[in-house]
Scaffold this motif. Structure first.
Motif, short mmCIF file in Angstrom:
data_model
loop_
_atom_site.label_atom_id
_atom_site.label_comp_id
_atom_site.label_asym_id
_atom_site.label_seq_id
_atom_site.Cartn_x
_atom_site.Cartn_y
_atom_site.Cartn_z
N GLY A 131 0.84 -1.20 0.00
CA GLY A 131 0.00 0.00 0.00
C GLY A 131 0.87 1.23 0.00
N ARG A 132 0.26 2.36 0.33
CA ARG A 132 1.02 3.60 0.24
C ARG A 132 0.84 4.42 1.52
N ILE A 133 1.96 4.86 2.09
CA ILE A 133 1.89 5.82 3.19
C ILE A 133 2.75 7.00 2.80
N SER A 134 2.16 8.18 2.82
CA SER A 134 2.96 9.34 2.44
C SER A 134 2.99 10.36 3.57
N LEU A 135 4.13 11.03 3.62
CA LEU A 135 4.32 12.11 4.59
C LEU A 135 4.47 13.39 3.77
N ASP A 136 3.53 14.29 3.95
CA ASP A 136 3.50 15.52 3.12
C ASP A 136 3.59 15.18 1.64
N GLY A 137 2.88 14.16 1.25
CA GLY A 137 2.81 13.79 -0.16
C GLY A 137 3.94 12.92 -0.66
N GLU A 138 4.95 12.65 0.19
CA GLU A 138 6.11 11.89 -0.24
C GLU A 138 5.98 10.45 0.26
N ASP A 139 6.11 9.49 -0.65
CA ASP A 139 5.95 8.09 -0.29
C ASP A 139 7.09 7.66 0.64
N ILE A 140 6.76 7.28 1.87
CA ILE A 140 7.83 6.95 2.82
C ILE A 140 8.38 5.54 2.61
N TYR A 141 7.73 4.76 1.74
CA TYR A 141 8.26 3.42 1.45
C TYR A 141 9.02 3.40 0.12
N ASP A 142 9.27 4.60 -0.42
CA ASP A 142 10.07 4.72 -1.65
C ASP A 142 11.47 4.16 -1.39
N SER A 143 12.00 3.41 -2.34
CA SER A 143 13.30 2.75 -2.10
C SER A 143 14.45 3.75 -1.98
N ASP A 144 14.24 4.96 -2.52
CA ASP A 144 15.29 5.99 -2.44
C ASP A 144 15.27 6.75 -1.12
N LEU A 145 14.23 6.49 -0.32
CA LEU A 145 14.07 7.30 0.89
C LEU A 145 15.09 6.94 1.97
N ASP A 146 15.65 7.97 2.59
CA ASP A 146 16.61 7.78 3.68
C ASP A 146 15.84 7.56 4.98
N VAL A 147 15.89 6.32 5.48
CA VAL A 147 15.09 5.97 6.64
C VAL A 147 15.53 6.75 7.88
N VAL A 148 16.83 6.98 7.99
CA VAL A 148 17.31 7.73 9.16
C VAL A 148 16.73 9.15 9.15
N ALA A 149 16.73 9.75 7.95
CA ALA A 149 16.16 11.09 7.84
C ALA A 149 14.66 11.06 8.14
N LEU A 150 13.99 9.98 7.68
CA LEU A 150 12.55 9.85 7.95
C LEU A 150 12.30 9.83 9.45
N ARG A 151 13.13 9.07 10.19
CA ARG A 151 12.90 8.93 11.62
C ARG A 151 13.23 10.22 12.37
N ALA A 152 13.98 11.11 11.73
CA ALA A 152 14.17 12.42 12.33
C ALA A 152 12.90 13.26 12.14
N ARG A 153 12.21 13.01 11.02
CA ARG A 153 10.97 13.76 10.76
C ARG A 153 9.80 13.16 11.53
N VAL A 154 9.90 11.87 11.83
CA VAL A 154 8.82 11.20 12.55
C VAL A 154 9.41 10.61 13.83
N GLY A 155 9.28 11.33 14.93
CA GLY A 155 9.84 10.88 16.20
C GLY A 155 8.93 9.89 16.89
N MET A 156 9.49 9.22 17.89
CA MET A 156 8.66 8.23 18.58
C MET A 156 8.91 8.22 20.08
#
Lengths: 271, 242
Positions: free
Chosen positions: A83-108
Motif C-alpha cells: 500500500g502507500r503511506i505518504s508524509l506531506d505527499g512523499e511516499d515513505i516506502y520509496d526505495s530511495d528514501l533515507d530511513v534515518v532522515a525519515l525517523r528524524a521527521r517522525v519521532g517516537m
C-alpha cells in the motif's frame, strides 16, 4: 483526489474534509508478519497539528499501524508492508528514501520511558548531534534548553543537566523522551501508550504537554485508555482484527459511533 | 442495548436507573389521575393525601440523581450508555415537575370544595386523561427505547394545547358573565394550565427518548396548539365610557 475518495467506503476514511491539511496519508495499507496479516486495507488521514488517537483491543493492529509511519516495522523479520503511506505527499516506502532522515521527521515515544544511560543533557543532545544540527556548543545548549522547555521539564532539571537521565522519576523520564524526540524538530511524533507506566498525576502532565505541543507537531497516539483518547485527541480511529473499523472526530466517536463494533468496544460490551 | 456489558454490575445499575424512572412515571401518572378525582369528587381529604404522596416522587428523583452521578463518576459511560444516564437525569426532573403540578391541582381542589360547580368542568378530566395517556406512552417508549412511539405521543400534545386554548376562552366568558365566578374560574384556569404544562413535560421526555435512541437531538419544532398568549377577553357589551 475526489475520485480516490469515492472509491473508499466513507466509514473507513478519515477524509480530510474541512480543517487542517493531511500530514500522513495511508491508503490501502496491508501489513503481514510472515503468513499472518496484521493490517487489512487501512485508509487513514492524519491531519496536521492534530492529535489522532488509535484505539482498539490488544492485537487489533493499532501499534503495527503506528510503527508503519516511521518504518519501525522494517526491523521486524518477516514483516511486509504493502500500500502507500505518504508524509506531506512523499511516499515513505520509496526505495530511495533515507530511513534515518525519515525517523528524524517522525519521532517516537514508547510505552516505557527509555532514556539513554547518559546525562539528561546528552539524552536531548543525542539527536541534534548525529543529525549535525548544531554548529557549536552554544547552539546545542540552546536546542537542549529549548526542547526541555517545550517538554515542560526544564524547570525541574535545570540544575541536574549532568545527572543521569535514568535517575529522574518515571514521569520526568517520559518527558525527557519527549524532549529527546522534539530536539530533532520532527513533524510527526508517534506515541505508543506513553502513559501506561505512569501514575495519574504524571499522566495528566503528559496529556497537558501533548495538548500544548500539538500546535507545532502532528501527533499520533496509541492508547488503551479510552478516556485518554477522548481527552487528548481531536480524531480517533478504532481498529479491530487488523481492520480500521471507523475513524472520525473524537467527540463523534465517543458519543455516537457509527459502527456497532466501535460502540461495543467503547462502552465495554465487546464480545 | 441487546448486548450486555462485560462488567455485569454496570448493566445492573443501568437497569436500576430505568426501573426508578419507570416507577417515578407510574407515580406521576397516578398522582395526576388522583388529583382530578379529588377535584371532581370535591374530596379535600383525598386531595390532602395526594399532596403528601408527592414526597415519594421527590425521593425517587433524588435517588436517580445520586445513581446517575455515581455512574458518571465511577463508570465513565460512553456513547449510548452516557445518553442513558444523561436522559435519566433529565427525565427524572421532568417527572418530578409533573408530580408538582399534580400536587398543585390537589391543593386547588381543596380550595374549590366550597365553590359552585362550573359547567365546563368536564373538559378538565378529558384533558387530564389525554395527558395521562401521553405520560404513559412516553414512558413505555422510554423503557422499550422506541423513538417512533415517543414521537407519536409528541405529536399528540397539540390536542392538549388546543383543549387548553378553548377552555381558556370559555373560562374567560364565565368570569365576564358573573364576577363571583372569577375565584373558582381562576383556580380552574391554573389547573388547566398545570395539565397543559404536564403535557409539555411529557413531550420533553419524548424528545429525550428520541435523543437516547438516535444519538442526536430532534431537530423539528413541535406543532403548538396553545394560542392563549394571543387570546384577549371578548369585548364587553357596555363600557363605562359609552
Amino acid at each position: 483526489m475526489a475520485a480516490i475518495e469515492t472509491l473508499v467506503p466513507p466509514a473507513k476514511v478519515a477524509a480530510a474534509g474541512a480543517g487542517s491539511p493531511v500530514t500522513v496519508e495511508a491508503r490501502d495499507v496491508n501489513v503481514y508478519y510472515g503468513e499472518k496479516q496484521a493490517l487489512k486495507q487501512v485508509d487513514l488521514d492524519v491531519r496536521r497539528h492534530e492529535v489522532t488517537a488509535l484505539i482498539g483491543p490488544s492485537g487489533c493492529g493499532k501499534s503495527t499501524f503506528l510503527r508503519c509511519i516511521n518504518r519501525m516495522n522494517d526491523v521486524i523479520e518477516g514483516c511486509r508492508v504493502t500500500g502507500r503511506i505518504s508524509l506531506d505527499g512523499e511516499d515513505i516506502y520509496d526505495s530511495d528514501l533515507d530511513v534515518v532522515a525519515l525517523r528524524a521527521r517522525v519521532g517516537m515515544v514508547f510505552q516505557k520511558p527509555n532514556p539513554f544511560p547518559k546525562s539528561v543533557y546528552d539524552n536531548v543532545a543525542y539527536g541534534p548531534r548525529i543529525h549535525g544540527m548544531a554548529a557549536n556548543r552554544g547552539e546545542l545548549d540552546e536546542i537542549v534548553a529549548n526542547s526541555l522547555e517545550r517538554a515542560g521539564l526544564l524547570k525541574e532539571v535545570r540544575d541536574r543537566l549532568n545527572d543521569p537521565g535514568t535517575g529522574l522519576s518515571g514521569g520526568q523520564q517520559q518527558r525527557l523522551c519527549i524532549a529527546r524526540a522534539i530536539a530533532v524538530n520532527p513533524e510527526v511524533i508517534l506515541m505508543d501508550e506513553p502513559c501506561s507506566a505512569l501514575d495519574p498525576i504524571a499522566t495528566a502532565r503528559i496529556e497537558e504537554l501533548i495538548d500544548e505541543i500539538r500546535a507545532n507537531y502532528t501527533i499520533v497516539i496509541v492508547t488503551h485508555s479510552m478516556q485518554q483518547a477522548a481527552r487528548v485527541s481531536q480524531r480517533t480511529a478504532f481498529f479491530h482484527l487488523g481492520e480500521l473499523v471507523e475513524a472520525g472526530d473524537t467527540p463523534e466517536i465517543f458519543t455516537s459511533p457509527r459502527d456497532r463494533r466501535t460502540h461495543g468496544y467503547i462502552t465495554g460490551r465487546f464480545g | 442495548m441487546a448486548q450486555d456489558h462485560i462488567v455485569k454490575s454496570f448493566d445492573d445499575e443501568l437497569a436500576k436507573l430505568t426501573q426508578a424512572i419507570a416507577q417515578m412515571g407510574g407515580l406521576a401518572e397516578a398522582q395526576l389521575e388522583a388529583s382530578i378525582q379529588a377535584l371532581t369528587r370535591h374530596d379535600p381529604e383525598y386531595a390532602a393525601s395526594i399532596v403528601k404522596a408527592d414526597k415519594r416522587i421527590d425521593e425517587l428523583e433524588y435517588q436517580v440523581g445520586n445513581l446517575a452521578v455515581r455512574m458518571l463518576a465511577l463508570r465513565q459511560p460512553m456513547a449510548s450508555d452516557l445518553r442513558e444516564v444523561v436522559a435519566a437525569l433529565k427525565i427524572s426532573s421532568d417527572l418530578e415537575r409533573i408530580g408538582d403540578y399534580a400536587t398543585n391541582i390537589a391543593k386547588r381542589a381543596i380550595a374549590l370544595v366550597e365553590a359552585p360547580t362550573i359547567s365546563t368542568l368536564y373538559v378538565i378530566p378529558r384533558m387530564a386523561q389525554l395527558v395521562q395517556t401521553l405520560i404513559k406512552d412516553v414512558l413505555d417508549a422510554y423503557v422499550a427505547h422506541d423513538a417512533d412511539r415517543a414521537m407519536a405521543a409528541w405529536q399528540r400534545d397539540e390536542e392538549v394545547d388546543a383543549m387548553y386554548t378553548s377552555l381558556f376562552r370559555e373560562l374567560l366568558t364565565y368570569m365576564m358573565e358573573d364576577p363571583r365566578n372569577i375565584g373558582p374560574c381562576t383556580h380552574l384556569m391554573f389547573i388547566a394550565k398545570n395539565i397543559e404544562r404536564m403535557g409539555d413535560h411529557a413531550t420533553n421526555v419524548a424528545e429525550l427518548v428520541y435523543f437516547l435512541v438516535h444519538g442526536h437531538a430532534l431537530d423539528q419544532t413541535r406543532p403548538k396548539g396553545d394560542t392563549t398568549n394571543v387570546v384577549v377577553a371578548p369585548r364587553a357589551q357596555t363600557s363605562a365610557h359609552e
